[in-house]
Each structure stands twice: as structure tokens, then as C-alpha cells.
Write a protein that holds these residues in place. Structure first.
Motif, short mmCIF file in Angstrom:
data_model
loop_
_atom_site.label_atom_id
_atom_site.label_comp_id
_atom_site.label_asym_id
_atom_site.label_seq_id
_atom_site.Cartn_x
_atom_site.Cartn_y
_atom_site.Cartn_z
N ALA A 14 60.35 28.15 89.11
CA ALA A 14 59.79 28.93 90.22
C ALA A 14 58.28 28.78 90.28
CB ALA A 14 60.16 30.40 90.05
N PHE A 15 57.66 28.80 89.12
CA PHE A 15 56.20 28.63 89.08
C PHE A 15 55.81 27.26 89.61
CE2 PHE A 15 52.51 26.98 86.82
CZ PHE A 15 51.55 27.90 87.21
N THR A 16 56.53 26.23 89.13
CA THR A 16 56.23 24.86 89.56
C THR A 16 56.36 24.75 91.08
OG1 THR A 16 57.17 24.10 87.49
CG2 THR A 16 56.83 22.44 89.18
N LEU A 17 57.42 25.37 91.59
CA LEU A 17 57.71 25.32 93.01
C LEU A 17 56.51 25.79 93.83
CD1 LEU A 17 61.18 26.80 93.95
CD2 LEU A 17 59.52 25.94 95.57
N ILE A 18 55.99 26.95 93.47
CA ILE A 18 54.87 27.54 94.22
C ILE A 18 53.58 26.80 93.93
CG2 ILE A 18 53.54 29.63 94.60
CD1 ILE A 18 56.29 29.97 95.60
N ALA A 19 53.32 26.58 92.64
CA ALA A 19 52.03 25.99 92.26
C ALA A 19 51.87 24.61 92.86
CB ALA A 19 51.91 25.92 90.74
N ALA A 20 52.94 23.79 92.82
CA ALA A 20 52.82 22.44 93.35
C ALA A 20 52.58 22.47 94.85
CB ALA A 20 54.08 21.64 93.04
N SER A 21 53.22 23.43 95.55
CA SER A 21 52.97 23.54 96.99
C SER A 21 51.51 23.87 97.26
CB SER A 21 53.84 24.63 97.60
OG SER A 21 55.18 24.37 97.36
N ALA B 278 70.90 32.01 94.94
CA ALA B 278 70.00 33.03 94.40
C ALA B 278 70.57 34.42 94.63
CB ALA B 278 68.62 32.90 95.05
N LEU B 279 71.21 34.57 95.79
CA LEU B 279 71.82 35.86 96.11
C LEU B 279 72.97 36.15 95.14
CD1 LEU B 279 71.15 37.80 98.39
CD2 LEU B 279 73.10 36.89 99.65
N ASP B 280 73.81 35.10 94.90
CA ASP B 280 74.93 35.24 93.97
C ASP B 280 74.45 35.64 92.58
OD1 ASP B 280 76.89 34.72 95.64
OD2 ASP B 280 77.44 32.74 94.88
N ALA B 281 73.34 35.05 92.18
CA ALA B 281 72.83 35.32 90.83
C ALA B 281 72.05 36.63 90.81
CB ALA B 281 71.95 34.17 90.36
N ILE C 47 63.94 37.90 93.49
CA ILE C 47 62.61 37.28 93.41
C ILE C 47 62.71 35.79 93.75
CG2 ILE C 47 60.65 36.81 91.90
CD1 ILE C 47 61.37 39.32 90.38
N MET C 48 63.81 35.17 93.28
CA MET C 48 63.95 33.75 93.54
C MET C 48 64.16 33.48 95.03
SD MET C 48 63.36 32.33 90.77
CE MET C 48 62.75 33.39 89.47
N MET C 49 64.89 34.41 95.70
CA MET C 49 65.00 34.32 97.16
C MET C 49 63.61 34.29 97.77
SD MET C 49 68.11 34.72 98.67
CE MET C 49 67.96 35.80 100.08
N ALA D 264 69.75 24.57 89.50
CA ALA D 264 70.52 24.41 88.27
C ALA D 264 70.37 25.63 87.38
CB ALA D 264 70.08 23.15 87.54
N ALA D 265 69.13 26.12 87.27
CA ALA D 265 68.86 27.22 86.34
C ALA D 265 69.47 28.53 86.83
CB ALA D 265 67.36 27.37 86.12
N LEU D 266 69.69 28.67 88.14
CA LEU D 266 70.35 29.88 88.64
C LEU D 266 71.80 29.91 88.19
CD1 LEU D 266 68.86 30.09 92.22
CD2 LEU D 266 68.58 31.77 90.40
N ALA D 267 72.37 28.71 87.98
CA ALA D 267 73.68 28.56 87.36
C ALA D 267 74.79 29.31 88.08
CB ALA D 267 73.63 28.97 85.89
N THR D 268 74.76 29.30 89.39
CA THR D 268 75.94 29.75 90.14
C THR D 268 76.48 28.53 90.88
OG1 THR D 268 74.70 30.24 92.12
CG2 THR D 268 74.91 32.01 90.51
N SER D 269 77.75 28.59 91.28
CA SER D 269 78.31 27.38 91.90
C SER D 269 77.60 27.08 93.21
CB SER D 269 79.80 27.52 92.09
OG SER D 269 80.07 28.69 92.82
N MET D 270 77.19 28.13 93.93
CA MET D 270 76.48 27.90 95.18
C MET D 270 75.13 27.24 94.96
SD MET D 270 78.01 28.60 97.87
CE MET D 270 79.61 29.26 98.22
N SER D 271 74.40 27.74 93.98
CA SER D 271 73.06 27.21 93.77
C SER D 271 73.12 25.77 93.30
CB SER D 271 72.29 28.07 92.76
OG SER D 271 72.79 27.86 91.46
N VAL D 272 74.11 25.45 92.44
CA VAL D 272 74.23 24.08 91.97
C VAL D 272 74.63 23.17 93.14
CG1 VAL D 272 75.50 22.55 90.45
CG2 VAL D 272 74.70 24.74 89.61
#
Lengths: 482, 492, 121
Positions: free
Chosen positions: A282-289, A401-404, A408-410, A317-325
Motif C-alpha cells: 500500500a505504501f509503495t502504491l501511493i509513494a510511487a504515484s 479489499a471489501l471481502d478482506a 483502508i485498502m479500499m 495477493a496480500a489481501l488473500a481473498t479469491s476476489m483480490s487475487v
């Protein structure tokens, strides 16, 4: 046809390219034919894999009882299709680009390119962690000559960072993680449902997940992301295929595959095993943007955008729900089409107008309407607006993210989409809406046809993917059930 | 015929050595050297085939029955070491032709070949004999001849390097002699198998511990285990190219064999490692060697010195596996004997071609040569990758087995040291490769004629061997496992 | 006291060994190093010979049956070691001659200074 053709056909192609080195036309034709055949072969496996089969080939015992083996499961087929399909398009583009810019050592270039694809296919088809590691390193090494293609001081510096980070993380973290998995469980196979469940403690699993996530340096999680911008010294076709598609996607694909088949989604979702990686992503996502916003060099901005988009998939992957994967897997495809278009455009701009900075692009859209039209479509796809492919993957990632139950990830996904708009859209906006600087020639000045056709193809691809989620769902659903 | 193979293994190079002196002409001596090494390689292949399933060959020298006479005793480990030593010599023979002519005075070439063959005789003898005192004699044969051939290096520093090696080597050899003497006092026998049977009765005597201590220190000097490594860098760096390559590929391997043989076969690990904390000590020294050797290598400007320091680090890997006292660890060590020999041999030979071409081995002499000598550059890169431990090279195979062996014992710090040392090797090999490919060629004088095909043949044989072992290591790994099983199963 | 005097030859071995070792380490002159090495090796020779000695024993020559004689094997072994020692000494001295020709000195610290001076420019 045997499964073995998939990783080894590009190798045969590389051999042919070397032999035809003195005849550029034949060389490029051979490259194209190999790419086309490879893509066709890969697609031909679609029905079988969709039907739930997992074709497997064991080559031989490589290290004691650890085998060199390939198998094709849905995720792997998806990645293999992306890599092989876009290889064809990129070869077409590269032929135009390399000739247009009079690059030297073109035979070496096409040979290394083919070997890199062999590495990517090997990663896609790996049946166990060891095979994955072998081809992962092959991919790293075969792309080094491509990154340092220009052979000057900048290329050497870029190459040093590239090889240093990628080899360093893989030998320093990935290999120990694989050894640890082997010692703890006695197997390295990718099994549905994972192999670690019940074999290791929560703490050990958390540590292993961190080692895997950082060890796969190609996934460019911060702080191991520096190689991606550094690799931008390479010729644009390399940046396009390798650093938007094959290499980086091999990284996030490995993370997805390890999450699903080594940890298993059920196990990974327990406790806090994936939690640290989730926050880093999540940090990488925001910081890189945010960094991308500040970069004026077009390719560098795109590189940081790639870092951020890769973090989407790692986060999935890290959210580890079938939807997120599933969202992550789709994002491999969607982002590949979007980002390769953007890089093709950057290369076309360089070939036609010799411009590399965003601030120099004012008004250029009038001279290069096709290029910037494609740029706009691809940008919108990456931002995730319908009716473009990118909207599907973001939709599923958010559902995940919702499933998990990670609100915050949303929020992270949403903020990042806004940032995408902020750093991508100004580029076509400047090109189309701003006035060109005084004294610039008037009229259409597109890059050579071999460059423009591929980028229009991939831009159309972004569009088509929105209307064709069906086959993709069909591919990913059998795996999704398990 | 096959019954006489063990004797032929030593006799072939020994007689060829004398023949070289008689032939006198450089070309004749080279031919004699080549044929002798090839024949002795063929013998060692036959020996490996005979012993790889776990059989043990025993040969009574001169018909005297052991333990009274000298016995040549060959098990899987011996045969493997013999294969490495004779194989390396056989592969390097084609390379020797031009390299030796360029670096050694014409009138001394035949003597040089005679000494190299004598050195090989010594190394093969150490590996094949089953008699402790005989081992000492062969050790001195190989040492004395290697001091002499190191001193024949083109630079005057070779003389001082050889002298320093002579002092250290003699001290090491004498230590081994003391250890053997003490064991003889205890048991009245010199045959290793016999010693292994009789020593347990003396288990708690201080003499036995002293004997073990002397032998371990003596062998460690020969092996250049940190901190007894001081002689190695200069000796390798200033020796003629062929000698650097040959000694780096074989001499330290044989010394490692001596260490393993005495600890595991003669003293038996359970007693050797109890009480003296030998295992812990060896692990600690191995870890320091791996890291210190690599760090020093990073700062070298002479590539031969750089490779020599990297050897000190690699010796750390070899000792680490042996110190674990597990089948996995010993198998890793045995495999690394081969893989390091192949990788370092390849690097030193590629460097030898560069020395032949430019006359120097400093980094500045290598600048830009990757472009002008593409084949040599590519072989060097393959050797370097193997040293780093990249997949599809031999180095990866050993690194894998070693990491697994260390992880099985849950020695995480040591695993960290292995990984750190690999990372450091990326830095020092990366420096050389960048110089090879990215620096502009220096304006120094270089030979105009093309690189002889024979030289390239040797270099590429080793480079391909690296890749072959990296792609399919099972035959060698099987031998290594048999050897490890035999070592831990008691007497061979 | 008995053990001390009774095993006096072993004490001699230890003293000689340490003297030799000290010379090898402490002296810069290469010839002295070789001499030190010789003393060091001589100590080992005495160690072996002491092991074979039997009090009141004669030389192991075939004579009247039942006579007590010293164990011959250590003597034979050490003969080999002496030959090795002589060869080492010869080689070492030959190297010193060559070093003196090449550098003009046989003091180790001088040689190292000369080598370093060669490196610096």
C-alpha cells in the motif's frame, strides 16, 4: 503438442536469430514467426486449461529429488499468453524502432530478447519453486545486455543497479526462502491449497512471506524498486516488453503464484501472515504515484507508474481473498496492455520528434494524433475508467479489499486512481490542448508505420478487453473454486 | 589390467615427468605432458566407474600386505578427487602450449613440464594412498615442485611469493608429520584403516588429541583456511598462468581432502569433534573466510589477486560443509570441490588468455577486452556466474546443497554468511565484468596474432562443463552422496 | 621429577621446536628463516627417533636371536623426512639466491618495501 515447446521454442528462435545474424530481414522475419507460433501454441492450451486440466511435464531430477518440471495452470496460462502475445507485437515494433534509430548490435538484441521470453515462459510454467527460480534468474541475466545495450556510462550505471538489486534480492532473500520452504515441508511443488498449511508456525510463515515478497525483486516493492527507473536507459522496446510486461509481471506473477499455491489462500488469510507485505504494498502504491508526479522524463514517469501498478497486484495477493487475487491476475493482463501502449508511444515520440521530457510535448498531439490518441486510451485504461479493460481489474481488486474487510485498502485504491489521473492525463492534455512552441514544423509527423501499427493494436486491445471478460472469467473460475 | 589401475594413476605422471627431462624440446615435453594427463584422466574415470556404487578398491603396493606395506585405497571420495585433479590437468593441457611458451624461458620449458607432472604425481598420490606416512611424502613431493613452478612466474615477485609459500608449506607439512608421528607412537601403525581401528582404544589420551590438533592445523595451512591463508594470494597471483589455474583448481581441493580424510576416516567424527569444539571452530573460521575473503577481493586491482582472494572465500564453503558432520553437508563439500575447481579453473584460464594477449592481469589490462575477445569474455562471464552461484551453473548446485545442509541444522547465521558471501561475489565479479565490457580498451601493447584455438578449447571446455554440471548434476551428486555416506559410515 | 627427567628428550624436542619456530617468525633475513626451519624440522626428527628407542636396545641387525633392539621403522621413516628436509633447504636457498639477484637484498622487510615502491607510481 508438448508443453515443452512453450519455454523452449523461444530458445530455438534465439538460435535461429544468431544464425541469421548477417541478414537483418531474415532475422526479423524469424523472430516474428517464432513469436507468432509461440503465441498460437500458448492460446491453443486455453480449452484444456479452462476445462480444469493441469498438463504437466517432468524433465528430470535436478537437485536430488527436486525436479525440473513444468505445468500449466490458469494463472500461468494467463501470464504466458500475455508475454507471448505481446512479444509478437513488440518484435514488430522493435524492428521499426531499432532500424529507425540506427541502433548497433541488433542481432544480440533480438537474441537476448528471445532468451528473455524463454525465461518468462519458464516462470509462467514452473511446476515448483526451484524451476521458477531457475527461469527467474535466466530472465534477469538475459535482460542485462538489453538494459546496457547502449554501452555508455549511463547504461553501465543503470545496469549495475538493475543487476545488483535483482540478483541481490533473489540470491539474498528468494533463494533462502525457497531453501527454507524445502527444508520445512520437504516439497517445493505448487499445489492447489498450498503446502505450508499445518507445516509451519504463524511467525515463520509471516517471515517467509516477507522474504518471498521482497526476494522477488522484480515485483519492485519499495525499497527494492530503484532498478525499474534505472532500467529505463534501455531502448524503448525493451522498456515496453520487459519493464512493462515480461520482467515485472514475472515478478508479481511469482508473488501471486506463491501466495495461491505455496501458502494457499486460506492459510494466507489466517492471522497476520500477509499483513506486513500488505502495508508495504500500500505504501509503495501511493509513494510511487507521488514520485511519478514529480518526474519530467516521460519514461521515468511511466516507470514509477509501473512500480505503483505492480503494487496493486502485490496488494491483491496480500489481501488473500479469491476476489483480490482474481483482480490481481486480471491486472497483469490489463496493465500489460495499457503500459506497453504507453511505452510504445514514448518510443514513437522519441523516434519521430526526439523528445524525452513531458514538458517538451506541448502541442505535439497535432503532429502525432494516432500516437497520442493511443496514449490517451491507454492512460484511461490504467486509471480504470470504463469502457476500458483496466476497469475490470480495479473492480475486482476493490471487491477483494471489501471481502478482506480492509476499508483502508479500499481508500488506498481510490486515492491512487486519483493520482493516476494526475500524473497520466496531463501528458495527452498538453499534447492536444497546448499550443506548440513557435517555429515547430506544421503537419503530420508520425513515427514509422512499424511503430504506429503496434501501438494502435495494443490500444485497441485495451478497448476490446473491456467487452471480453467472459473468457478470462472462464479461465480463472476453476482455480477460483479451489 | 584393471587390477593395476591404482598404481598406474601415480606412475603415469611420474614416469612422464622423467621422460620430459629426457626429451628436452618444448614441443616434445608438451606432448608428453598432454598424453600423460589424458591417460591419467582415463585411469581416474575408470576408477570412478569402479567405485561409484560404493565399492572400495585396495591395492597392495609391491605386493606387501597392508597394514605392513603401503596400501592404495580408493573409495568414492578418493576417486572423485582423483577425477578432479587429473581431469583439470587434462583439460588444461591444450591451453598450456602457447601460454607456457609465452611465459617461461625456452630453455626451461621442458623442466617446467617435468615439475608440473611431478606436482600432479604428488597430488594424485595424496588422494590415492591409504597410508598416513606415504601421504606426507606425496604432500612434500607436490609442495616442493609447486614452490619451484610458482617461482618460475614472469615477475620477480613470484620468487618471494614462492619463498613465503615454502616457509608456510613446510611448517604445515611438518605439523602433519608430527601428527602422524604421534599417532604412530600410540598405535604402532601407519595404515589409515588400521589406525581407525586402533585409535578408539586410546580414545581419551592427550596424545591423540595433540595428533589431531597438529594434523588439522597442518592441513589447514595447506588448505589456506582463514587465518592461515597468508601464502595463497601472492602465490596464485604471481605464478605462471597455467600454474595459477592448475593449483587453484586442484591443490586446495586435495588439501581439503586431507583434512576430511583424517577427521572422518582416521579419527572418526564422533571423537574428532567432541571435546575440541572442532566443529564450531571450523564453522566460525569458514564463515569468517567466506566474508573476509570476499570483502578483500572487492578491493583488488590485480584480477589474479582478486580471484585468489575469492578462492579463500570459496574454501570457506568447502570447510563449512565438512564441519556440519551431516551427509548433506559432506555431499555439498564434495560437490563444491568439483564445482569450484571447474569455475576457478575456467576463470584463471580465461585470464591466462588475456595475460597472453596483453601481458598483464591488472583491471586496466582487461578494459574493453570483452569486445575484442568475445569468446574469452563470454567464458569469463560463465565462470563468474558459477562463482556467484547463478542457476544453470555448477556454483548454484553447491550453493543449493550447502544452504539446505545449513538450514537443516537450523544454523541461520551461517546461512546468512553463505548468502552474504554470494552477494559480495556479485560485487567483485561485477567489477571485472564491467571493466571487460564497458571500459574503453587501453592503449597498451597487445599481441596482434589471434588467440590460439588450443587455448580457447581449454577455456570453453571448462565453461561448458560449468553449464553442463549446472544443468544436470545428478551423476556427480550421486557420487558425492555415496562418498558422504562412506565417510560417516566409519572406515572406508 | 621422574616424568620430567625420564622424558627429557621430549622436552628437548619442544624447546628446539619453539626455537626454530621463533626464528622463522621473528627474523627478516631469509637465510635465517631457512635455518630456523631446519631447527624446527630437526626437532621432529628427534621426536620420531625417540619413539623408536628402547632402553638398552642394540641396532636392529640380524644377529643372535632374542636380543633387544630398537624399533627400526621410525628411523626409516625419518630418513625419508630428512631427505625431504634437505630438498626443502636446497630449494629455499636456491630461491634466496634468485631473490638476491632480482632484488639485491635478502631481508624480507627490504623486499616488501621494494615491492610497494613498484606499486605506488
Amino acid at each position: 503438442m508438448s508443453l515443452l515447446w512453450l519455454p523452449f521454442l523461444p530458445l530455438a528462435g534465439a538460435l535461429l536469430v544468431v544464425m541469421a545474424g548477417r541478414l537483418p530481414n531474415l532475422r526479423e522475419a524469424l523472430s516474428l514467426v517464432t513469436a507468432a507460433v509461440l503465441a498460437a501454441l500458448t492460446f491453443s492450451w486455453y480449452p484444456a486449461v479452462t476445462a480444469g486440466e493441469t498438463p504437466t511435464v517432468v524433465l528430470f531430477d535436478f537437485l536430488g529429488s527436486a525436479q525440473l518440471a513444468f505445468s500449466l495452470e490458469p494463472l500461468g496460462l494467463l501470464f504466458a499468453s500475455v508475454a507471448s502475445g505481446l512479444w509478437f507485437v513488440t518484435t514488430l515494433y522493435a524492428a521499426g524502432y531499432m532500424r529507425g534509430n540506427n541502433e548497433a548490435h541488433q542481432t544480440r538484441f533480438f537474441t537476448c530478447f528471445a532468451i528473455a521470453i524463454c525465461g518468462a515462459m519458464g516462470v509462467a510454467l514452473a511446476d515448483n519453486l526451484l524451476t521458477l527460480f531457475l527461469f527467474y534468474e535466466l530472465l534477469t541475466l538475459s535482460t542485462y545486455p538489453l538494459v546496457t545495450h547502449k554501452g555508455n556510462a549511463a547504461a553501465r550505471r543503470g545496469g549495475r543497479i538493475y543487476l545488483g538489486i535483482l540478483l541481490g534480492t533473489s540470491i539474498g532473500l528468494l533463494l533462502p526462502a525457497i531453501v527454507l520452504t524445502w527444508v520445512l515441508t520437504g516439497t517445493m511443488r505448487f499445489e492447489p491449497g498450498g503446502i505450508l498449511d499445518g507445516q509451519v508456525s504463524q511467525g515463520m510463515a509471516t517471515l517467509l512471506y516477507l522474504m518471498f515478497a521482497f526476494g522477488v525483486g522484480k515485483a519492485a516493492l519499495m525499497p527494492f524498486h530503484k532498478w525499474l527507473p534505472a532500467a529505463m536507459v534501455a531502448p524503448t522496446p525493451v522498456s515496453a516488453l520487459l519493464h512493462a510486461v515480461a520482467v515485472v509481471k514475472a515478478g508479481v506473477f511469482s508473488i501471486l503464484k506463491i501466495t495461491v499455491y505455496i501458502f494457499g489462500l486460506d492459510f494466507a488469510a489466517q492471522g497476520d501472515i500477509t499483513r506486513p507485505v500488505m502495508w508495504v504494498a500500500a505504501f509503495t502504491l501511493i509513494a510511487a504515484s507521488l514520485i511519478a508526479l514529480t518526474r519530467d522524463n516521460l519514461k521515468e514517469r511511466l516507470a514509477y507508474s509501473t512500480v505503483s501498478q505492480l503494487a496493486y497486484i502485490t496488494l491483491g495477493a496480500a489481501l488473500a481473498t479469491s476476489m483480490s487475487v482474481m483482480g490481481g491476475a486480471m491486472h497483469i493482463l490489463m496493465h500489460a496492455f495499457g503500459k506497453i501502449t504507453l511505452f510504445f508511444c514514448a518510443g514513437a515520440i522519441y523516434t519521430a520528434a526526439h523528445k524525452t521530457l513531458v514538458s517538451e510535448l506541448d502541442g505535439l498531439g497535432r503532429a502525432m494524433p494516432f500516437t497520442f490518441g493511443a496514449f490517451l486510451i491507454a492512460s484511461l485504461s490504467i486509471i480504470g475508467l470504463p469502457p476500458l479493460g483496466g476497469s475490470w481489474s480495479k473492480w475486482y481488486l476493490m471487491l477483494g479489499a471489501l471481502d478482506a474487510e480492509q476499508a483502508i485498502m479500499m481508500a488506498v485504491f481510490m486515492i491512487s486512481s486519483l493520482l493516476n489521473i494526475a500524473y497520466l492525463l496531463p501528458i495527452p492534455a498538453r499534447a492536444f490542448l497546448f499550443k506548440p512552441p513557435a517555429g515547430s514544423p506544421i503537419g503530420l509527423r508520425e513515427a514509422p508505420l512499424a511503430s504506429v501499427v503496434p501501438l494502435c493494436l495494443t490500444a485497441t486491445g485495451c478497448f476490446c478487453l473491456f467487452f471480453l471478460p467472459g473468457p478470462l472469467m472462464a479461465l480463472l473460475s476453476p482455480w477460483n473454486d479451489s | 589390467m584393471t587390477a593395476q589401475l591404482p598404481a598406474l594413476q601415480i606412475l603415469l605422471p611420474m614416469l612422464a615427468s622423467a621422460l620430459c627431462v629426457l626429451l628436452r624440446s618444448p614441443a616434445g615435453a608438451w606432448l608428453c605432458f598432454t598424453l600423460a594427463t589424458w591417460a591419467s584422466f582415463a585411469v581416474s574415470v575408470l576408477l570412478v566407474l569402479a567405485t561409484r556404487s560404493g565399492a572400495i578398491l585396495s591395492y597392495e603396493m609391491g605386493g606387501w600386505e597392508p597394514p605392513f606395506g603401503i596400501e592404495l585405497r580408493i573409495d568414492a571420495l578418493n576417486a572423485f578427487v582423483l577425477l578432479i585433479v587429473s581431469g583439470m590437468a587434462a583439460v588444461m593441457a591444450p591451453f598450456a602450449r602457447s601460454s607456457v611458451l609465452a611465459e617461461i624461458e625456452q630453455t626451461r620449458v621442458y623442466l617446467f613440464y617435468a615439475l608440473v607432472l611431478l606436482c600432479l604425481t604428488g597430488l594424485l598420490g595424496i588422494s590415492i594412498t591409504g597410508d598416513a606416512f606415504n601421504l606426507f611424502v606425496f604432500l612434500e613431493i607436490s609442495s616442493l615442485s609447486s614452490y619451484a613452478i610458482i617461482a618460475m612466474g614472469p615477475n620477480r615477485r613470484a620468487l618471494l611469493a614462492a619463498f613465503q609459500y615454502l616457509i608456510m608449506g613446510t611448517v604445515g607439512g611438518t605439523f602433519i608429520l608430527i601428527g602422524i608421528g604421534l599417532m604412530y607412537m600410540l598405535t604402532g601403525t601407519l595404515n589409515m584403516a588400521d589406525l581407525a581401528e586402533r585409535l578408539p582404544a586410546m580414545a581419551d589420551s592427550r596424545t591423540e588429541k595433540a595428533a589431531l590438533g597438529f594434523i588439522v592445523v597442518g592441513a589447514s595451512i595447506k588448505l589456506a583456511l582463514f587465518p592461515l591463508h597468508a601464502w595463497l594470494p601472492n602465490a596464485y597471483a604471481y605464478a605462471p598462468s597455467l600454474v595459477s589455474a592448475l593449483l587453484a583448481a586442484t591443490a586446495t581441493k586435495v588439501a581439503a581432502y586431507v583434512l576430511i580424510r583424517f577427521i572422518y576416516t582416521v579419527f572418526l567424527p564422533e571423537r574428532a569433534f567432541d571435546g575440541l569444539m572442532l566443529s564450531e571452530l571450523m564453522m566460525a573460521l569458514a564463515a569468517i573466510a567466506m566474508i573476509a575473503g570476499s570483502v578483500v577481493a572487492i578491493f583488488q586491482h590485480n584480477v589474479k589477486l582478486l580471484l585468489a582472494w575469492s578462492s579463500i572465500a570459496q574454501i570457506g564453503y568447502i570447510v563449512l560443509g565438512a564441519a556440519l558432520v551431516t551427509t548433506a553437508g559432506l555431499a555439498a563439500t564434495t560437490l563444491h570441490l568439483l564445482n569450484h575447481a571447474v569455475a576457478k579453473g575456467c576463470l584463471f584460464l580465461a585470464l591466462g588468455v588475456i595475460v597472453w594477449k596483453t601481458g598483464g592481469a591488472r583491471l586496466s589490462d582487461l578494459a574493453g577486452l570483452g569486445r575484442t575477445l568475445p569468446w574469452v569474455g563470454a567464458a569469463f562471464v560463465i565462470g563468474a556466474l558459477s562463482l556467484i552461484g547463478v542457476p544453470f551453473t555448477g556454483g548454484f548446485i553447491t550453493k543449493w546443497y550447502l544452504l539446505v545442509a545449513v538450514a537443516e541444522q537450523e544454523l541461520w547465521l551461517l546461512a546468512g554468511a553463505v548468502v552474504l558471501s554470494s552477494l559480495l561475489s556479485i560485487i567483485y565479479m561485477g567489477r571485472v565484468i564491467e571493466t571487460l565490457y564497458f571500459r574503453a580498451p587501453s592503449q597498451g601493447t597487445t599481441r596482434s596474432e589471434p588467440v590460439p584455438v588450443l587455448m580457447l578449447t581449454s577455456v570453453w571446455l571448462l565453461a561448458l562443463l560449468n553449464v553442463a554440471i549446472g544443468s544436470y548434476s545428478e551423476p556427480f551428486a550421486a557420487i558425492a552422496r555415496t562418498a558422504a555416506g562412506q565417510l560417516l559410515g566409519g572406515t572406508p | 621429577m621422574q616424568t620430567f627427567l625420564g622424558l627429557y628428550n621430549f622436552w628437548v624436542v619442544i624447546v628446539l621446536m619453539m626455537i626454530g619456530f621463533y626464528i622463522v617468525i621473528a627474523h627478516d633475513n631469509l637465510v635465517k628463516k631457512i635455518i630456523g626451519l631446519n631447527i624446527f624440522q630437526t626437532a621432529v626428527f628427534i621426536l620420531y627417533i625417540s619413539a623408536g628407542k628402547i632402553q638398552g636396545g642394540t641396532a636392529p641387525i640380524l644377529g643372535e636371536p632374542g636380543a633387544v633392539y630398537s624399533h627400526p621403522l621410525p628411523h626409516v621413516l625419518i630418513l625419508t623426512a630428512i631427505v625431504v628436509g634437505v630438498a626443502t633447504t636446497a630449494l629455499g636457498l636456491a630461491l634466496i639466491v634468485r631473490i638476491h639477484e632480482a632484488y639485491g637484498s635478502n631481508e624480507e622487510d627490504d623486499l616488501l618495501v621494494l615491492d610497494r615502491r613498484e606499486d605506488s607510481p
